[in-house]
Design a protein around this motif. Structure first.
Motif, PDB file in Angstrom:
ATOM      1  N   ALA A 138     -28.297 100.249  -9.668  1.00 13.15           N
ATOM      2  CA  ALA A 138     -29.150  99.315  -8.938  1.00 13.15           C
ATOM      3  C   ALA A 138     -28.303  98.314  -8.166  1.00 13.15           C
ATOM      4  N   ILE A 139     -28.726  98.021  -6.950  1.00 14.56           N
ATOM      5  CA  ILE A 139     -28.080  97.021  -6.102  1.00 14.56           C
ATOM      6  C   ILE A 139     -28.981  95.796  -6.090  1.00 14.56           C
ATOM      7  N   VAL A 140     -28.488  94.706  -6.637  1.00 10.16           N
ATOM      8  CA  VAL A 140     -29.293  93.502  -6.821  1.00 10.16           C
ATOM      9  C   VAL A 140     -28.823  92.421  -5.851  1.00 10.16           C
ATOM     10  N   ILE A 187     -20.944  88.561  -0.373  1.00 13.33           N
ATOM     11  CA  ILE A 187     -20.647  89.439  -1.508  1.00 13.33           C
ATOM     12  C   ILE A 187     -20.955  88.742  -2.825  1.00 13.33           C
ATOM     13  N   ASP A 188     -20.735  87.441  -2.883  1.00 14.40           N
ATOM     14  CA  ASP A 188     -21.021  86.688  -4.102  1.00 14.40           C
ATOM     15  C   ASP A 188     -22.491  86.760  -4.496  1.00 14.40           C
ATOM     16  N   GLU A 189     -23.376  87.098  -3.552  1.00 13.04           N
ATOM     17  CA  GLU A 189     -24.808  87.178  -3.842  1.00 13.04           C
ATOM     18  C   GLU A 189     -25.257  88.602  -4.165  1.00 13.04           C
ATOM     19  N   ILE A 190     -24.306  89.520  -4.327  1.00  9.73           N
ATOM     20  CA  ILE A 190     -24.631  90.916  -4.628  1.00  9.73           C
ATOM     21  C   ILE A 190     -24.154  91.245  -6.037  1.00  9.73           C
ATOM     22  N   VAL A 191     -25.008  91.906  -6.793  1.00 12.02           N
ATOM     23  CA  VAL A 191     -24.650  92.355  -8.139  1.00 12.02           C
ATOM     24  C   VAL A 191     -24.891  93.856  -8.233  1.00 12.02           C
ATOM     25  N   ILE A 192     -23.825  94.594  -8.499  1.00 12.98           N
ATOM     26  CA  ILE A 192     -23.909  96.013  -8.852  1.00 12.98           C
ATOM     27  C   ILE A 192     -22.996  96.201 -10.050  1.00 12.98           C
TER      28      ILE A 192
END
Length: 448
Positions: free
Chosen positions: A347-349, A414-419
């Motif tokens: 999942a890409i959050v 990028i800091d706002e993306i969680v994978i």
């Protein structure tokens, strides 16, 4: 509204551009040949299983690479379609050969008055070892043909006597002799590595010209195994000396070929001169994603004009841009078990800084988080997920009046993306900030 057919005759590479063109209101069909990649861009663009059946429907056909499976061949397909009256973004058999046959590429450069580095092409490992031992110097090993897509096989020698190159050639003979049918040895030279990239409309280069800096090693500091690319920094300018002394000298040849699309010549530049290294006679990845991010002209309008031999009047962001590839295990290696355990369908959050995004869901089907582009990704019930088999789900971009500002914007995104298990290089663009830009300006290659 224009009908666009995007074709990935091998791996799926052009999905993000197809999605952007679709979001601009054009009708898009996307064909992917590789079975393991066919889910890439699902939920983002409309797919077709039969690209040839869509030729009559398409106003513009776009090929994303030179490969048809394990063979070079999209240039031949593009040439045949043009002869039938189809508007095509793609190469020719001879321009495909610029990438596939490095010896031929050096001949083309020399024939047009462009000085090349000392180089030899070998099909026999022992002959290459004898050459290095008889002519001790640092060399670069560049595989030829299909195996050159195994990026970690490119080796840049470090020892002045070439002893490390000899050791690597002996190892390659044992491990890769059955697949590496040929390779080029090129004399290594020190300087600033910069690629000159132009869009060609079948008749001439359109302006502005793109200048970009590749970051191929896996880890920050340019260490570790070679990858296709971990990120790119770039800017746009006019026909300066760097362009005039490289791609500019090939303008007539490319016109005779009828080439249409992006062509890139990677070079090492120093106070003594410009030293071409290799061609990319197609879109670069993730270079084209970052180029598109900097377009102020609509992307579909740009490619339609290019394919029809017109000047699109391209307007671009005039500062600096960087793109960072976000990857998952086992990239850049192939390990099905590792990928299945750690990365498949990940999942890409997106966290709260993006407009139009709530948690892991993009709230409008046509909306993308700003500066975030898909590579190996799909959308399932409006949730973004990793797709395919390569572990390269996203490219994140940033723009600014300075390279430092572009870096700050990209890494804030990028800091706002969680994978889970994601990784990336955190130094894209640093080389320019740390002095490469000053050196190029001091040597006089960039001009006003």
């Amino acid at each position: 509204m224009t009908n666009f057919l995007f074709c990935s005759m091998d791996a799926a590479l052009i999905g993000d551009i197809a999605w952007q063109v679709s979001r601009e209101g054009h009708d898009v069909q996307y064909y992917i040949h590789a079975a393991g990649d066919r889910e890439i861009a699902d939920g983002f663009v409309t797919k077709t299983d039969d690209w040839e059946a869509e030729i009559e429907w398409a106003d513009v056909v776009v090929f994303d690479d030179i490969w048809v499976g394990n063979e070079v061949g999209t240039g031949k397909l593009a040439q045949e379609l043009r002869e039938r009256g189809t508007a095509v973004v793609g190469g020719t058999p001879n321009t495909d050969r610029l990438e596939e046959d490095r010896g031929y590429a050096m001949e083309v450069l020399a024939d047009h008055g462009i000085e090349t580095l000392e180089h030899q092409v070998f099909t026999d490992f022992d002959a290459a070892i004898d050459h290095v031992e008889a002519n001790p110097a640092p060399y670069v090993i560049k595989p030829l043909g299909e195996v050159q897509n195994v990026k970690r096989l490119l080796y840049v020698g470090r020892e002045d006597d070439g002893s490390d190159v000899v050791d690597v050639l002996r190892a390659y003979k044992k491990a890769w002799g059955h697949r590496m049918k040929g390779f080029q040895l090129q004399r290594r030279v020190e300087g600033v590595e910069i690629a000159v990239c132009g869009f060609f409309n079948g008749n001439e280069f359109i302006e502005p010209i793109n200048f970009n800096f590749e970051h191929k090693k896996l880890f920050p500091g340019n260490i570790g195994p070679s990858t296709g690319e971990m990120g790119t920094s770039m800017f746009w300018a006019g026909r300066n000396e760097l362009f005039r002394e490289t791609l500019g000298k090939l303008e007539g040849w490319l016109a005779e070929e009828g080439y249409v699309g992006s062509i890139d010549l990677n070079c090492i530049v120093n106070a003594d001169g410009i030293h071409p290294l290799e061609f990319t006679p197609r879109f670069g990845y993730p270079t084209i994603i970052l180029q598109e991010e900097s377009f102020e002209t609509p992307t579909g309008e740009f490619f339609e004009a290019l394919a029809n031999g017109e000047d699109p009047g391209l307007e671009v962001h005039r500062g600096y841009q960087i793109g960072v590839r976000v990857v998952l295990p086992p990239f850049p290696f192939d390990d099905e078990a590792t990928y299945a355990e750690n990365s498949r369908n990940a999942a890409i959050v997106f966290e709260g800084a993006y407009p139009g995004v709530e948690g892991d869901r993009v709230t409008t089907s046509g909306t993308a988080p700003e500066g975030v582009h898909i590579e190996d990704a799909k959308r399932v019930e409006n949730q973004w997920r990793a797709a395919g088999e390569s572990g390269m789900p996203l490219v994140v971009t940033g723009k600014g009046e300075t390279m430092r500002e572009a870096r700050e914007q990209a890494y804030a995104r990028i800091d706002e993306i969680v994978i889970p298990n994601m990784y990336y290089r955190d130094d894209i663009g640093e080389r320019w900030v740390d002095g490469e830009g000053d050196r190029l300006l001091a040597w006089g290659y960039l001009g006003p």
